[in-house]
Design a protein around this motif. Sequence first.
Motif, PDB file in Angstrom:
ATOM      1  N   THR A 126       0.866  -1.185   0.000  1.00 60.52           N
ATOM      2  CA  THR A 126       0.000   0.000   0.000  1.00 60.52           C
ATOM      3  C   THR A 126       0.901   1.233   0.000  1.00 60.52           C
ATOM      4  O   THR A 126       1.816   1.323   0.803  1.00 60.52           O
ATOM      5  CB  THR A 126      -0.884   0.051   1.266  1.00 60.52           C
ATOM      6  N   ASN A 129      -1.446   7.781   0.940  1.00 64.66           N
ATOM      7  CA  ASN A 129      -2.318   8.760   0.291  1.00 64.66           C
ATOM      8  C   ASN A 129      -1.473   9.773  -0.476  1.00 64.66           C
ATOM      9  O   ASN A 129      -0.375  10.129  -0.029  1.00 64.66           O
ATOM     10  CB  ASN A 129      -3.122   9.483   1.391  1.00 64.66           C
ATOM     11  N   TYR A 205      -6.878   0.978  -4.038  1.00 63.92           N
ATOM     12  CA  TYR A 205      -6.456   1.941  -3.016  1.00 63.92           C
ATOM     13  C   TYR A 205      -5.114   2.597  -3.349  1.00 63.92           C
ATOM     14  O   TYR A 205      -4.691   3.519  -2.671  1.00 63.92           O
ATOM     15  CB  TYR A 205      -6.408   1.286  -1.626  1.00 63.92           C
ATOM     16  N   ASN A 206      -4.419   2.098  -4.361  1.00 66.33           N
ATOM     17  CA  ASN A 206      -3.142   2.718  -4.727  1.00 66.33           C
ATOM     18  C   ASN A 206      -3.270   3.757  -5.838  1.00 66.33           C
ATOM     19  O   ASN A 206      -2.270   4.294  -6.301  1.00 66.33           O
ATOM     20  CB  ASN A 206      -2.118   1.649  -5.132  1.00 66.33           C
ATOM     21  N   SER A 210      -8.943   7.426  -4.905  1.00 68.15           N
ATOM     22  CA  SER A 210      -9.740   6.280  -4.444  1.00 68.15           C
ATOM     23  C   SER A 210      -9.089   5.668  -3.219  1.00 68.15           C
ATOM     24  O   SER A 210      -8.805   4.483  -3.164  1.00 68.15           O
ATOM     25  CB  SER A 210      -9.893   5.235  -5.554  1.00 68.15           C
ATOM     26  N   HIS A 211      -8.848   6.511  -2.257  1.00 67.69           N
ATOM     27  CA  HIS A 211      -8.224   5.987  -1.040  1.00 67.69           C
ATOM     28  C   HIS A 211      -9.244   5.674   0.048  1.00 67.69           C
ATOM     29  O   HIS A 211      -8.870   5.314   1.166  1.00 67.69           O
ATOM     30  CB  HIS A 211      -7.142   6.957  -0.544  1.00 67.69           C
ATOM     31  N   TYR A 374     -10.412   1.338   3.752  1.00 70.04           N
ATOM     32  CA  TYR A 374      -9.992   2.648   4.278  1.00 70.04           C
ATOM     33  C   TYR A 374     -11.240   3.448   4.587  1.00 70.04           C
ATOM     34  O   TYR A 374     -12.057   3.680   3.696  1.00 70.04           O
ATOM     35  CB  TYR A 374      -9.113   3.362   3.256  1.00 70.04           C
ATOM     36  N   ASP A 385     -10.514  12.539   0.124  1.00 70.74           N
ATOM     37  CA  ASP A 385     -10.158  11.131   0.228  1.00 70.74           C
ATOM     38  C   ASP A 385      -9.078  10.811   1.237  1.00 70.74           C
ATOM     39  O   ASP A 385      -8.121  10.121   0.897  1.00 70.74           O
ATOM     40  CB  ASP A 385      -9.614  10.744  -1.156  1.00 70.74           C
ATOM     41  N   GLU A 390      -7.570   2.300   8.882  1.00 71.90           N
ATOM     42  CA  GLU A 390      -7.509   1.213   7.898  1.00 71.90           C
ATOM     43  C   GLU A 390      -8.050  -0.042   8.568  1.00 71.90           C
ATOM     44  O   GLU A 390      -7.635  -0.387   9.678  1.00 71.90           O
ATOM     45  CB  GLU A 390      -6.057   0.975   7.459  1.00 71.90           C
ATOM     46  N   GLY A 573      -0.771   4.043   5.405  1.00 69.56           N
ATOM     47  CA  GLY A 573      -0.800   2.681   4.865  1.00 69.56           C
ATOM     48  C   GLY A 573       0.447   1.982   5.360  1.00 69.56           C
ATOM     49  O   GLY A 573       1.175   2.514   6.205  1.00 69.56           O
TER      50      GLY A 573
END
Length: 602
Positions: A126, A129, A205-206, A210-211, A374, A385, A390, A573
């Motif tokens: 991960t 952000n 998520y990466n 789109s976190h 998340y 975002d 987590e 992350g």
Amino acid sequence: NVFKFLGQSYRENLIRFHEDAQFGNKLILKEYDFIVVGAGAAGATVARRLAEVPEWNILLLEAGGEESLITSIPAIAHYLQFTNYNWGYHTEKELHACKGLINQKCPWPAGKGLGGSTIINNNMYTRGNIKDFDRWAQFGNEGWSYVDVLPYFLKNEDINVPDLKQSPYHGVGGPLPISYPSFKSKLVDAFLDSAPEVGMRVGDYNAPGSHVVFSRIQSTTFGGSRVTSATAYLQENLKNLHILEFGYVTKILIDEKTNTAYGVEFVKNRKKRRVISKKEVIVSAGTFNSAKLLMLSGIGPKEHLESLGIKTIRDLRVGDNLQEHPAFAGLNFVINETISFVPDRVYRNFIGEMIKISQKKSWMMVLPPEGVGYVKTKYNTNAGDVPDIEYIFLPCSIAGESGLGGSIGRRSMGIPDRLYYEMYNGSLAKDSWSIWPMLMYPESRGQVRLRSANPFDKPVINGNFFADPMDLNRIVEGIKMAIELSKTKAFQKYGSRLHQNPMPGCQHLEFGSDRYWECCVQTMTMQMHHQSGTCKMGPAWDRNAVVDPQLKVYGVNGLRVIDCSIMPTITGGHTVAPAYMIGEKGADLVKSSWPTGNNGTL
Ligand SMILES: Cc1cc2nc3c(=O)[nH]c(=O)nc-3n(C[C@H](O)[C@H](O)[C@H](O)COP(=O)(O)OP(=O)(O)OC[C@H]3O[C@@H](n4cnc5c(N)ncnc54)[C@H](O)[C@@H]3O)c2cc1C
């Protein structure tokens, strides 16, 4: 003389490990252009990239040994914490955390060997952000914004997830394969299916924007096996990259007249030796040991060094700013079907499980965690975002451990037997699942100091967890949100219910109240082992900075730190992907200081 020829070729192939007596390998040289200390995520990356310049020679010194066939099995990551692949550190007694753990100290593993912590980690990939890196740049660290660092994430990566191969946010052809684990449980499907029921969606998520999503874990595995930084970066037999195993660096040699690092002192086979660097010494020994090595060499807080009789060469705030992701691993949702990872069941059917490995259907190919989510708690005031918790989803729980092989997870977390049995009595070795809510951006800061001037003493570590109560509040909220998630149809399909034995030491509090959960988190604190920040990167005006944005140690020539210790603030992350990125970018920074024409920079 065919045999002699074959023997010679075999040895030549192994030449990358210097001074390996078994294979008659050569002694290392007396001097190198660059010396890299530590072959972890960042160190292996830096050493390999510097070796792309043919006219340079590089020495990579690592305190531990090589990885093995056993270490390649993702499912047994927790077992590896009981081997020599772990430095095996602990915090001192914490004021607000780990109160119910053995000796009231938090166990704090860190990997040792060619691959560093990537030998024993949980393979979760991960990046954090995008705002994490933009924040670093806003602090005055020019060149570290998301746009600046993205190319280095891509350079490191070889994405194997078919859906993501076309994504501009994933790299193809880099040294580190990123895959979904080969086998998927029905429970992780339930986790993904639960997302829309709580207003969430499934996504990558990466990718920026789109976190705040649920996902399967993107992992540092290939074909179901762990890939370490050594596998990814050190397999090739490069003539100008010499690697020394079991070489424990005890001091950086610094010329006090010119304030220049010119080599290191190290111990191998109980002999103290020196090796000289012509250009730079690069410290990549990880967050604890990079700080420790700098302090042993006279770079650190003056008052502390003086108290141990170490002459101060540079008075810098080395060892401050320690950050980590605390979490809670105690939730245990019991189910009615036999679809969980229950170690006792898997190990009793060992031969069957081995056959399943060849069919890519084995639990041994699953990382203990299978999914992440998340989420934003009610305390989260970030625009857009930027989640603050987590969820780490597991198709098992620590209560599932009993019988064969059944104490390793909890022992690695330092949970004593009495607490464990009282808490999980009635649900041991049963099918269950769990979510570990992990705090993403701690406000609290810890500290690393030397125990003595003896380089072989373990450092003094104070996590200082939950010194800021908001850190605790967020995890408590994460716990309550995870319990709500267990009530969704997706999880109710399997009859999910929270096992409700109260935690010893917290029975006086109303079960399920905020105070009760606070007590649980402080009693059985769990950590993610994302130690970072002790050699903080910052601009010249930052009094707490140890390295500048070029990763050069302030006031000492020829010395850089390149690993997770340079993070000004921890990423949102798990930290291995940023560690590789720091290694890739760090190598380019070094190369640009010593121009040689075509040197393979971005
Ligand atoms: C148990 C565990 C689980 C984790 N799980 C995950 C996960 O699932 N996902 C994730 O993203 N991150 C995870 N992490 C964190 C991640 O692995 C680290 O953030 C990352 O490896 C740090 O890279 P680094 O280069 O800073 O240090 P490291 O990888 O720790 O490397 C430092 C190296 O320096 C060597 N060294 C230290 N001192 C000396 C010395 N004096 N002389 C010579 N060599 C020395 C060490 O032996 C080690 O090989 C986990 C970590 C641990 C410990």
